[in-house]
Design an enzyme around this catalytic site. Structure first.
Site, PDB file in Angstrom:
ATOM      1  N   ARG A 129       0.861  -1.197   0.000  1.00 42.90           N
ATOM      2  CA  ARG A 129       0.000   0.000   0.000  1.00 42.90           C
ATOM      3  C   ARG A 129       0.893   1.241   0.000  1.00 42.90           C
ATOM      4  O   ARG A 129       2.127   1.120  -0.029  1.00 42.90           O
ATOM      5  CB  ARG A 129      -0.947  -0.006   1.215  1.00 42.90           C
ATOM      6  CG  ARG A 129      -0.235  -0.141   2.537  1.00 42.90           C
ATOM      7  CD  ARG A 129      -1.158  -0.642   3.657  1.00 42.90           C
ATOM      8  NE  ARG A 129      -0.374  -1.082   4.794  1.00 42.90           N
ATOM      9  CZ  ARG A 129       0.041  -0.304   5.774  1.00 42.90           C
ATOM     10  NH1 ARG A 129      -0.284   0.972   5.769  1.00 42.90           N
ATOM     11  NH2 ARG A 129       0.768  -0.779   6.756  1.00 42.90           N
ATOM     12  N   ASP A 175       9.140  -9.920   6.439  1.00 41.84           N
ATOM     13  CA  ASP A 175       9.422  -8.772   7.305  1.00 41.84           C
ATOM     14  C   ASP A 175      10.890  -8.396   7.116  1.00 41.84           C
ATOM     15  O   ASP A 175      11.775  -9.191   7.444  1.00 41.84           O
ATOM     16  CB  ASP A 175       9.140  -9.191   8.766  1.00 41.84           C
ATOM     17  CG  ASP A 175       9.329  -8.055   9.746  1.00 41.84           C
ATOM     18  OD1 ASP A 175      10.157  -7.158   9.483  1.00 41.84           O
ATOM     19  OD2 ASP A 175       8.658  -8.072  10.790  1.00 41.84           O
ATOM     20  N   VAL A 176      11.146  -7.201   6.605  1.00 35.36           N
ATOM     21  CA  VAL A 176      12.530  -6.825   6.276  1.00 35.36           C
ATOM     22  C   VAL A 176      13.443  -6.748   7.499  1.00 35.36           C
ATOM     23  O   VAL A 176      14.661  -6.791   7.368  1.00 35.36           O
ATOM     24  CB  VAL A 176      12.619  -5.472   5.505  1.00 35.36           C
ATOM     25  CG1 VAL A 176      11.988  -5.572   4.133  1.00 35.36           C
ATOM     26  CG2 VAL A 176      12.042  -4.320   6.305  1.00 35.36           C
ATOM     27  N   SER A 212      13.576  10.360   4.077  1.00 36.69           N
ATOM     28  CA  SER A 212      12.517  11.299   4.492  1.00 36.69           C
ATOM     29  C   SER A 212      13.151  12.650   4.762  1.00 36.69           C
ATOM     30  O   SER A 212      14.365  12.729   5.046  1.00 36.69           O
ATOM     31  CB  SER A 212      11.865  10.781   5.776  1.00 36.69           C
ATOM     32  OG  SER A 212      11.038  11.777   6.341  1.00 36.69           O
ATOM     33  N   TYR A 261      12.387   7.766  14.760  1.00 37.77           N
ATOM     34  CA  TYR A 261      12.133   7.797  13.311  1.00 37.77           C
ATOM     35  C   TYR A 261      13.187   8.671  12.616  1.00 37.77           C
ATOM     36  O   TYR A 261      13.787   8.271  11.622  1.00 37.77           O
ATOM     37  CB  TYR A 261      10.721   8.330  13.044  1.00 37.77           C
ATOM     38  CG  TYR A 261      10.319   8.362  11.587  1.00 37.77           C
ATOM     39  CD1 TYR A 261       9.885   7.212  10.942  1.00 37.77           C
ATOM     40  CD2 TYR A 261      10.363   9.543  10.848  1.00 37.77           C
ATOM     41  CE1 TYR A 261       9.520   7.225   9.595  1.00 37.77           C
ATOM     42  CE2 TYR A 261      10.003   9.576   9.507  1.00 37.77           C
ATOM     43  CZ  TYR A 261       9.573   8.414   8.882  1.00 37.77           C
ATOM     44  OH  TYR A 261       9.213   8.439   7.556  1.00 37.77           O
ATOM     45  N   LYS A 313      16.044   7.514   9.797  1.00 43.90           N
ATOM     46  CA  LYS A 313      16.107   8.066   8.443  1.00 43.90           C
ATOM     47  C   LYS A 313      17.459   8.745   8.186  1.00 43.90           C
ATOM     48  O   LYS A 313      17.972   8.717   7.065  1.00 43.90           O
ATOM     49  CB  LYS A 313      14.945   9.027   8.208  1.00 43.90           C
ATOM     50  CG  LYS A 313      13.585   8.312   8.148  1.00 43.90           C
ATOM     51  CD  LYS A 313      13.511   7.339   6.990  1.00 43.90           C
ATOM     52  CE  LYS A 313      12.173   6.637   6.871  1.00 43.90           C
ATOM     53  NZ  LYS A 313      12.141   5.684   5.740  1.00 43.90           N
ATOM     54  N   ILE A 341       3.553  13.226   2.646  1.00 43.12           N
ATOM     55  CA  ILE A 341       2.831  12.479   1.611  1.00 43.12           C
ATOM     56  C   ILE A 341       1.586  11.854   2.245  1.00 43.12           C
ATOM     57  O   ILE A 341       1.674  11.252   3.330  1.00 43.12           O
ATOM     58  CB  ILE A 341       3.723  11.355   1.022  1.00 43.12           C
ATOM     59  CG1 ILE A 341       5.141  11.858   0.675  1.00 43.12           C
ATOM     60  CG2 ILE A 341       3.038  10.722  -0.187  1.00 43.12           C
ATOM     61  CD1 ILE A 341       5.276  12.798  -0.492  1.00 43.12           C
TER      62      ILE A 341
HETATM   63  P1  NAP Z   1       2.478   3.178   4.833  1.00 44.85           P
HETATM   64  O1  NAP Z   1       1.348   3.678   4.020  1.00 44.85           O
HETATM   65  O2  NAP Z   1       2.315   2.993   6.299  1.00 44.85           O
HETATM   66  O3  NAP Z   1       2.993   1.804   4.168  1.00 44.85           O
HETATM   67  C1  NAP Z   1       4.085   1.128   4.731  1.00 44.85           C
HETATM   68  C2  NAP Z   1       4.419  -0.065   3.886  1.00 44.85           C
HETATM   69  O4  NAP Z   1       5.557  -0.725   4.478  1.00 44.85           O
HETATM   70  C3  NAP Z   1       3.295  -1.080   3.827  1.00 44.85           C
HETATM   71  O5  NAP Z   1       3.250  -1.654   2.538  1.00 44.85           O
HETATM   72  C4  NAP Z   1       3.723  -2.127   4.860  1.00 44.85           C
HETATM   73  O6  NAP Z   1       3.245  -3.396   4.476  1.00 44.85           O
HETATM   74  C5  NAP Z   1       5.240  -2.082   4.721  1.00 44.85           C
HETATM   75  N1  NAP Z   1       5.955  -2.537   5.904  1.00 44.85           N
HETATM   76  C6  NAP Z   1       5.901  -2.040   7.156  1.00 44.85           C
HETATM   77  N2  NAP Z   1       6.726  -2.724   7.966  1.00 44.85           N
HETATM   78  C7  NAP Z   1       7.311  -3.673   7.203  1.00 44.85           C
HETATM   79  C8  NAP Z   1       8.257  -4.689   7.452  1.00 44.85           C
HETATM   80  N3  NAP Z   1       8.760  -4.879   8.675  1.00 44.85           N
HETATM   81  N4  NAP Z   1       8.641  -5.492   6.431  1.00 44.85           N
HETATM   82  C9  NAP Z   1       8.134  -5.327   5.192  1.00 44.85           C
HETATM   83  N5  NAP Z   1       7.230  -4.373   4.893  1.00 44.85           N
HETATM   84  C10 NAP Z   1       6.834  -3.569   5.881  1.00 44.85           C
HETATM   85  O7  NAP Z   1       3.745   4.125   4.675  1.00 44.85           O
HETATM   86  P2  NAP Z   1       4.159   5.133   3.497  1.00 44.85           P
HETATM   87  O8  NAP Z   1       3.727   6.473   3.892  1.00 44.85           O
HETATM   88  O9  NAP Z   1       3.772   4.586   2.180  1.00 44.85           O
HETATM   89  O10 NAP Z   1       5.743   5.099   3.671  1.00 44.85           O
HETATM   90  C11 NAP Z   1       6.614   4.396   2.807  1.00 44.85           C
HETATM   91  C12 NAP Z   1       8.043   4.863   3.061  1.00 44.85           C
HETATM   92  O11 NAP Z   1       8.127   6.256   2.811  1.00 44.85           O
HETATM   93  C13 NAP Z   1       8.496   4.663   4.509  1.00 44.85           C
HETATM   94  O12 NAP Z   1       9.868   4.300   4.516  1.00 44.85           O
HETATM   95  C14 NAP Z   1       8.324   6.029   5.117  1.00 44.85           C
HETATM   96  O13 NAP Z   1       9.179   6.241   6.212  1.00 44.85           O
HETATM   97  C15 NAP Z   1       8.683   6.909   3.937  1.00 44.85           C
HETATM   98  N6  NAP Z   1       8.157   8.263   4.025  1.00 44.85           N
HETATM   99  C16 NAP Z   1       6.816   8.500   4.126  1.00 44.85           C
HETATM  100  C17 NAP Z   1       6.370   9.814   4.202  1.00 44.85           C
HETATM  101  C18 NAP Z   1       4.914  10.172   4.319  1.00 44.85           C
HETATM  102  O14 NAP Z   1       4.616  11.341   4.539  1.00 44.85           O
HETATM  103  N7  NAP Z   1       3.995   9.249   4.175  1.00 44.85           N
HETATM  104  C19 NAP Z   1       7.283  10.864   4.186  1.00 44.85           C
HETATM  105  C20 NAP Z   1       8.633  10.580   4.074  1.00 44.85           C
HETATM  106  C21 NAP Z   1       9.056   9.281   3.991  1.00 44.85           C
HETATM  107  P3  NAP Z   1       2.354  -4.349   5.408  1.00 44.85           P
HETATM  108  O15 NAP Z   1       1.343  -3.495   6.081  1.00 44.85           O
HETATM  109  O16 NAP Z   1       1.810  -5.334   4.414  1.00 44.85           O
HETATM  110  O17 NAP Z   1       3.363  -4.974   6.338  1.00 44.85           O
END
Ligand code: NAP
Length: 265
Positions: A21, A69-70, A156, A169, A173, A202
């Protein structure tokens, strides 16, 4: 499951961690539309991922789901094994999986448990997964001339922005940013390039709990481009890199943040 490679993929192959997702799913879809076969990863049960797999396959490419799980070594080995068996090659690794702290606590109250969880998923996982995949990329690069392996880390704005209510967090990062430099340096002699994308704010499940706060901050001018970032904004940057348009750059950072990083007067 068979232990031999069925057929080596003719199309380039991308592994996107955390792609069930959010940003990861958008990256996978955008790569699929650009002709990459996809390995989707996350911890969700397979049935939840079937609609996404079907959507990816509707673009005429192959998609597999690797539930792993990574942060766990055995699971990372499984990822490598599955990629070898199902595709026989890897071209693009996108280290995207990541989590926020379960509870936002002030730095003076952060627990060891939360610190260890966030560091294990956001930093230790991608660090050792990259080690594993990079060694295979080195072998592949020696064996065949038509592979141009690229690693992309999703960090991030938190890698340089202080938020004392989610210190673990931010530290994880910042670690991903240093990891980008280290692998870019070390892997350059093998022709493997490493890049970092720094997303800003995001709209995904991760930011849902703080949506109102960021709605207000964005309206007040937090970012020069006055809107939420979309997962597709990050996905487009990934595809631009994955297509090989930055052949003389490595260790490069791409800000996908609506200009958040600009110092302004
Ligand atoms: P999200 O909607 O919460 O999605 C997180 C994804 O990571 C899900 O597909 C989840 O899959 C997977 N995940 C979580 N723990 C995991 C694990 N231990 N092993 C494998 N997969 C795992 O988050 P997002 O906003 O898309 O964020 C994606 C990346 O962008 C992250 O690294 C986040 O720190 C970074 N980021 C996000 C933002 C923001 O504003 N959203 C900003 C800067 C950076 P399952 O649920 O299937 O485990």
């Amino acid at each position: 499951m068979s232990s031999h490679i069925n057929q080596i993929s003719e199309r380039p192959v991308a592994l996107v961690t955390g792609s069930t997702r959010g940003i990861g799913a958008a990256i996978a879809l955008e790569l699929a539309q650009n002709g990459f076969n996809l390995a989707i990863n996350g911890r969700s049960p397979e049935e939840q991922v079937i609609p996404l797999i079907n959507k990816i396959q509707s673009f005429g490419v192959k998609a597999i789901y690797i539930r792993a799980d990574v942060s766990i070594g055995e699971d990372r080995n499984l990822i490598l094994k599955e990629l070898k068996e199902k595709f026989g090659r890897i071209d693009i690794l996108v280290n995207n999986a990541g989590v926020a702290p379960e509870v936002r606590r002030d730095i003076l109250e952060v627990t060891e448990e939360s610190f260890d969880r966030v560091m294990a998923i956001n930093l230790k996982g991608p660090f050792f997964l990259t080690q594993l995949i990079a060694k295979w990329m080195i072998e592949l690069k020696k064996e065949r001339g038509d592979i141009d392996p690229i690693i992309i880390n999703i960090s991030s704005i938190s890698s340089y922005t202080s938020s004392p209510e989610r210190a673990e967090y931010c530290i994880s990062k910042a670690g991903v940013s240093m990891m980008t430099k280290l692998y870019a340096h070390r892997l350059s002699e093998y022709g493997i390039r490493v890049y970092e994308i720094r997303p800003g704010i995001i709209l995904t499940d991760m930011t849902m709990p703080v949506k109102q706060k960021y709605d207000r901050l964005i309206a007040e001018g937090l970012t020069p481009i006055k809107r939420w970032g979309r997962p597709e904004d990050v996905a487009k940057a990934v595809v631009a890199i994955a297509k090989g348009y930055f052949p003389f750059s490595t260790g490069e950072v791409f800000n996908v943040d609506g200009g958040f990083h600009l110092r302004r007067l």
